[in-house]
Design a protein around this motif. Sequence first.
Motif, PDB file in Angstrom:
ATOM      1  N   LYS A  11     -18.940  98.353  11.695  1.00 56.71           N
ATOM      2  CA  LYS A  11     -18.906  97.240  12.644  1.00 56.71           C
ATOM      3  C   LYS A  11     -17.602  97.232  13.435  1.00 56.71           C
ATOM      4  O   LYS A  11     -17.589  96.976  14.635  1.00 56.71           O
ATOM      5  N   ILE A  12     -16.508  97.519  12.748  1.00 54.19           N
ATOM      6  CA  ILE A  12     -15.205  97.549  13.404  1.00 54.19           C
ATOM      7  C   ILE A  12     -15.157  98.679  14.432  1.00 54.19           C
ATOM      8  O   ILE A  12     -14.696  98.494  15.562  1.00 54.19           O
ATOM      9  N   ALA A  14     -17.661  99.943  16.004  1.00 49.88           N
ATOM     10  CA  ALA A  14     -18.533  99.573  17.124  1.00 49.88           C
ATOM     11  C   ALA A  14     -17.841  98.610  18.087  1.00 49.88           C
ATOM     12  O   ALA A  14     -17.933  98.773  19.315  1.00 49.88           O
ATOM     13  N   ILE A  15     -17.142  97.621  17.562  1.00 49.16           N
ATOM     14  CA  ILE A  15     -16.421  96.671  18.421  1.00 49.16           C
ATOM     15  C   ILE A  15     -15.352  97.407  19.218  1.00 49.16           C
ATOM     16  O   ILE A  15     -15.197  97.199  20.422  1.00 49.16           O
ATOM     17  N   LEU A  16     -14.606  98.281  18.549  1.00 57.21           N
ATOM     18  CA  LEU A  16     -13.563  99.044  19.233  1.00 57.21           C
ATOM     19  C   LEU A  16     -14.167  99.946  20.307  1.00 57.21           C
ATOM     20  O   LEU A  16     -13.627 100.047  21.417  1.00 57.21           O
ATOM     21  N   ASP A  18     -16.863  99.425  22.017  1.00 55.27           N
ATOM     22  CA  ASP A  18     -17.231  98.565  23.149  1.00 55.27           C
ATOM     23  C   ASP A  18     -16.021  98.256  24.038  1.00 55.27           C
ATOM     24  O   ASP A  18     -16.179  97.975  25.223  1.00 55.27           O
ATOM     25  N   LEU A  19     -14.835  98.316  23.457  1.00 54.63           N
ATOM     26  CA  LEU A  19     -13.589  98.079  24.207  1.00 54.63           C
ATOM     27  C   LEU A  19     -13.021  99.365  24.797  1.00 54.63           C
ATOM     28  O   LEU A  19     -11.970  99.344  25.437  1.00 54.63           O
ATOM     29  N   ILE A  69      -8.361  92.852  21.628  1.00 60.20           N
ATOM     30  CA  ILE A  69      -8.895  93.154  20.297  1.00 60.20           C
ATOM     31  C   ILE A  69      -9.110  91.856  19.513  1.00 60.20           C
ATOM     32  O   ILE A  69     -10.173  91.643  18.925  1.00 60.20           O
ATOM     33  N   GLU A  72     -12.159  89.900  21.012  1.00 56.73           N
ATOM     34  CA  GLU A  72     -13.451  90.548  20.771  1.00 56.73           C
ATOM     35  C   GLU A  72     -13.814  90.582  19.291  1.00 56.73           C
ATOM     36  O   GLU A  72     -14.983  90.458  18.935  1.00 56.73           O
ATOM     37  N   PHE A  73     -12.840  90.733  18.431  1.00 60.65           N
ATOM     38  CA  PHE A  73     -13.121  90.702  16.999  1.00 60.65           C
ATOM     39  C   PHE A  73     -13.587  89.312  16.600  1.00 60.65           C
ATOM     40  O   PHE A  73     -14.489  89.159  15.778  1.00 60.65           O
ATOM     41  N   LYS A  75     -15.229  87.214  18.477  1.00 61.47           N
ATOM     42  CA  LYS A  75     -16.619  87.120  18.932  1.00 61.47           C
ATOM     43  C   LYS A  75     -17.569  87.848  17.983  1.00 61.47           C
ATOM     44  O   LYS A  75     -18.727  87.466  17.844  1.00 61.47           O
ATOM     45  N   GLY A  76     -17.076  88.895  17.345  1.00 61.29           N
ATOM     46  CA  GLY A  76     -17.883  89.687  16.422  1.00 61.29           C
ATOM     47  C   GLY A  76     -17.868  89.174  14.991  1.00 61.29           C
ATOM     48  O   GLY A  76     -18.398  89.818  14.090  1.00 61.29           O
TER      49      GLY A  76
END
Length: 101
Positions: A11-12, A14-16, A18-19, A69, A72-73, A75-76
Amino acid sequence: MNTAIIKPLGKITAILADLGLEVTYAYDDLVFVQECAFLLQFTEKPAALKLFINTECHPEEANTVASTIVIEFDKGGFTAEPAGKFTLTENDDQTVSLTFV
């Protein structure tokens, strides 16, 4: 009794991604991001991470990316808590030393 800490690395990552950031290396509770510009450290809580910035990064750019970061984290469903800076030093034996400052 199992006391292993859950580490949602997928998950981490994936978030990164997306950034536009990539995981350079992950080891134990540490996740090096974007050629070691940033470091995420897992805590006892799976959704809580510490965020460190490499001392060699340009401060304004690093703070901008770190702020993104954190947002967005959040939000996730994660907390990325700014926790300071770090340095990496290459040792004579081809290993590196990590120092939190």
